[in-house]
Scaffold this motif. Structure first.
Motif, PDB file in Angstrom:
ATOM      1  N   UNK A 149      -5.022  17.877   8.928  1.00  0.00           N
ATOM      2  CA  UNK A 149      -6.135  16.940   9.101  1.00  0.00           C
ATOM      3  C   UNK A 149      -6.299  16.034   7.880  1.00  0.00           C
ATOM      4  N   UNK A 150      -6.659  14.796   8.125  1.00  0.00           N
ATOM      5  CA  UNK A 150      -6.956  13.868   7.039  1.00  0.00           C
ATOM      6  C   UNK A 150      -5.751  13.231   6.396  1.00  0.00           C
ATOM      7  N   UNK A 151      -4.538  13.550   6.854  1.00  0.00           N
ATOM      8  CA  UNK A 151      -3.345  12.995   6.220  1.00  0.00           C
ATOM      9  C   UNK A 151      -3.202  11.522   6.590  1.00  0.00           C
ATOM     10  N   UNK A 152      -2.717  10.736   5.639  1.00  0.00           N
ATOM     11  CA  UNK A 152      -2.449   9.321   5.873  1.00  0.00           C
ATOM     12  C   UNK A 152      -0.989   9.197   6.275  1.00  0.00           C
ATOM     13  N   UNK A 153      -0.750   8.676   7.470  1.00  0.00           N
ATOM     14  CA  UNK A 153       0.575   8.701   8.078  1.00  0.00           C
ATOM     15  C   UNK A 153       1.665   8.129   7.172  1.00  0.00           C
ATOM     16  N   UNK A 154       1.430   6.949   6.588  1.00  0.00           N
ATOM     17  CA  UNK A 154       2.484   6.293   5.814  1.00  0.00           C
ATOM     18  C   UNK A 154       2.779   7.026   4.506  1.00  0.00           C
ATOM     19  N   UNK A 155       1.750   7.576   3.870  1.00  0.00           N
ATOM     20  CA  UNK A 155       1.978   8.367   2.663  1.00  0.00           C
ATOM     21  C   UNK A 155       2.785   9.613   3.018  1.00  0.00           C
ATOM     22  N   UNK A 156       2.440  10.248   4.134  1.00  0.00           N
ATOM     23  CA  UNK A 156       3.165  11.447   4.562  1.00  0.00           C
ATOM     24  C   UNK A 156       4.616  11.128   4.897  1.00  0.00           C
ATOM     25  N   UNK A 157       4.878   9.960   5.475  1.00  0.00           N
ATOM     26  CA  UNK A 157       6.267   9.573   5.732  1.00  0.00           C
ATOM     27  C   UNK A 157       7.049   9.462   4.431  1.00  0.00           C
ATOM     28  N   UNK A 158       6.380   8.979   3.370  1.00  0.00           N
ATOM     29  CA  UNK A 158       7.029   8.882   2.070  1.00  0.00           C
ATOM     30  C   UNK A 158       7.383  10.226   1.478  1.00  0.00           C
ATOM     31  N   UNK A 159       6.711  11.292   1.930  1.00  0.00           N
ATOM     32  CA  UNK A 159       7.043  12.630   1.433  1.00  0.00           C
ATOM     33  C   UNK A 159       8.462  13.030   1.824  1.00  0.00           C
ATOM     34  N   UNK A 160       8.911  12.602   3.005  1.00  0.00           N
ATOM     35  CA  UNK A 160      10.159  13.138   3.555  1.00  0.00           C
ATOM     36  C   UNK A 160      11.212  12.079   3.840  1.00  0.00           C
ATOM     37  N   UNK A 161      10.847  10.810   3.807  1.00  0.00           N
ATOM     38  CA  UNK A 161      11.824   9.767   4.135  1.00  0.00           C
ATOM     39  C   UNK A 161      12.848   9.623   3.022  1.00  0.00           C
ATOM     40  N   UNK A 162      14.110   9.657   3.380  1.00  0.00           N
ATOM     41  CA  UNK A 162      15.180   9.517   2.391  1.00  0.00           C
ATOM     42  C   UNK A 162      15.221   8.100   1.840  1.00  0.00           C
ATOM     43  N   UNK A 163      15.008   7.150   2.713  1.00  0.00           N
ATOM     44  CA  UNK A 163      15.006   5.746   2.292  1.00  0.00           C
ATOM     45  C   UNK A 163      14.083   4.961   3.204  1.00  0.00           C
ATOM     46  N   UNK A 164      13.302   4.083   2.611  1.00  0.00           N
ATOM     47  CA  UNK A 164      12.363   3.243   3.350  1.00  0.00           C
ATOM     48  C   UNK A 164      12.759   1.786   3.143  1.00  0.00           C
ATOM     49  N   UNK A 165      12.794   1.030   4.235  1.00  0.00           N
ATOM     50  CA  UNK A 165      13.188  -0.378   4.165  1.00  0.00           C
ATOM     51  C   UNK A 165      12.141  -1.246   4.839  1.00  0.00           C
ATOM     52  N   UNK A 166      12.226  -2.543   4.610  1.00  0.00           N
ATOM     53  CA  UNK A 166      11.336  -3.487   5.266  1.00  0.00           C
ATOM     54  C   UNK A 166      12.161  -4.540   6.000  1.00  0.00           C
ATOM     55  N   UNK A 167      11.595  -5.078   7.064  1.00  0.00           N
ATOM     56  CA  UNK A 167      12.253  -6.084   7.876  1.00  0.00           C
ATOM     57  C   UNK A 167      11.313  -7.277   8.029  1.00  0.00           C
ATOM     58  N   UNK A 168      11.657  -8.426   7.471  1.00  0.00           N
ATOM     59  CA  UNK A 168      10.778  -9.598   7.575  1.00  0.00           C
ATOM     60  C   UNK A 168      10.594 -10.044   9.031  1.00  0.00           C
ATOM     61  N   UNK A 169       9.349 -10.113   9.472  1.00  0.00           N
ATOM     62  CA  UNK A 169       9.026 -10.511  10.842  1.00  0.00           C
ATOM     63  C   UNK A 169       7.782 -11.394  10.850  1.00  0.00           C
ATOM     64  N   UNK A 170       7.673 -12.222  11.866  1.00  0.00           N
ATOM     65  CA  UNK A 170       6.484 -13.045  12.036  1.00  0.00           C
ATOM     66  C   UNK A 170       5.501 -12.319  12.941  1.00  0.00           C
ATOM     67  N   UNK A 171       4.296 -12.095  12.443  1.00  0.00           N
ATOM     68  CA  UNK A 171       3.269 -11.440  13.229  1.00  0.00           C
ATOM     69  C   UNK A 171       2.539 -12.466  14.097  1.00  0.00           C
TER      70      UNK A 171
END
Length: 364
Positions: free
Chosen positions: A191-213
């Motif tokens: 409970x109370x976990x922040x999804x993106x921070x938790x993903x950083x706990x276990x993700x081997x590599x995180x990338x970004x993809x430029x997109x138009x919102x």
């Protein structure tokens, strides 16, 4: 564009959509997703197909539930997930993740600002950069008010600079996550976990993809109160760095008190007479305050360990060989392990930026 190979694996992608006020916008989003339920070729020649879409009903105030039922009847690929009450966007997203079975999981909002046609670009980024998490990186200003945009940017900078969450500025609800990673996160997160921070706990590599919102088709459902709670959850999930600041402050004050006491003794022996009582009072305040804060900091460290356990932060996570899973499947004629260096070099020259997570966590 590379021609698809008939023997090439088609990446199965599951889409999770937390739904709160989607009565007007969800049907149009499903219509946009429908063509992608057939095998589709990405700009880089990779093949993917949307297997199932999971709209997660989060007990919103409109008639989204009825719309979800109608969409499930009209489309075989729509699999509703029903929550017992309103839990919030991140718990709803993780509930959807836990229900998936695809090679990849895409999370997106129901308000229309995320374009399903961009999923192929995100998949290309994941395969090119060997990333287990890919965030959409908006190339245009967010469609919100100036105050909210400023507050969001400031909050992410605080997380990156103060709390050590280096990938916080890239957080976005439009994300592509390796299936086994997303499902593992949904299984252990507390409970109370922040999804993106938790993903950083276990993700081997995180990338970004430029997109138009795109512009949202309805006003945001976040109030100032909910946004503040959102930030506090992110702050608490980020680890014990804030708690350690208490310890270091106490140690600094205690050391300052000792140095000040030595200075006053020398001043009393060699200089003019000092006002009686003032020296001892200042030394006691500094040293005692430092001792109290130091003790509180140590206690806070124990609390921090307990919080990490309560939130489900894992000691380790065992996964399959990346070369055997979705990350090991590229268009015919291209070898991931042989061309990995060239692919990463190309991504560096392009607009996509890859962020390597700190294996010591955000507490380092």
């Amino acid at each position: 564009m590379a021609s698809p190979d008939t023997d090439e694996k088609v990446h199965k992608v599951s889409i999770v959509i937390p739904v709160y006020k989607g009565e007007q916008t969800l049907p149009h989003l499903i219509d946009e997703i429908t063509p992608l339920t057939e095998p589709t070729t990405t700009p880089a020649g990779n093949r993917f197909q949307i297997d199932l879409v999971y709209p997660v009903w989060d007990n919103g105030p409109d008639h989204s539930d009825q719309v979800i039922r109608e969409l499930a009847v009209a489309h075989d690929f729509v699999r509703p997930v029903w929550l017992s009450r309103n839990y919030g966007q991140h718990p709803a997203t993780m509930a959807g993740m836990a229900s998936t079975a695809g090679d990849w999981i895409v999370t997106m909002d129901e308000d229309g600002q995320h374009d399903p046609a961009d999923i192929g670009k995100m998949l290309d980024t994941a395969l090119r950069d060997e990333a287990t998490v890919v965030y959409a990186l908006p190339t245009n200003p967010p469609p919100h008010g100036k105050f909210r945009n400023w507050a969001s940017k400031t909050a992410k900078k605080i997380m990156a600079k103060v709390m050590g969450s280096t990938n916080a500025p890239e957080f976005n609800s439009f994300r592509l996550v390796l299936g086994e990673t997303g499902r593992a996160l949904a299984a252990y997160a507390g409970p109370g976990v922040y999804l993106d921070v938790a993903l950083g706990w276990i993700a081997r590599r995180i990338a970004t993809c430029p997109l138009t919102m795109r512009h949202e088709d309805r006003p945001s459902g976040y109030s100032l109160r909910s946004l503040t709670a959102h930030f506090l959850r992110m702050l608490v999930t980020s680890g014990t760095r804030g708690l350690r600041a208490v310890t270091f402050t106490g140690m600094l004050l205690g050391l300052l008190g000792v140095v000040f006491a030595i200075f006053l003794v020398i001043q009393a022996l060699t200089g003019p007479r000092i006002v009686q009582g003032w020296t001892s009072t200042m030394c006691v305040i500094l040293i005692s305050t430092g001792s109290i804060l130091g003790a509180l900091g140590i206690i806070a460290e124990y609390i921090g360990v307990t919080v990490n356990v309560a939130m489900g932060r894992p000691l380790y996570l065992i996964v399959s060989d990346p070369a055997d899973g979705p990350l090991g499947n590229l268009p015919a004629g291209r070898d991931l392990r042989a061309s990995g260096h060239d692919a990463r070099s190309a991504s560096t020259e392009g607009a996509t930026r890859t962020l390597k997570t700190d294996h010591s966590g955000s507490d380092a």
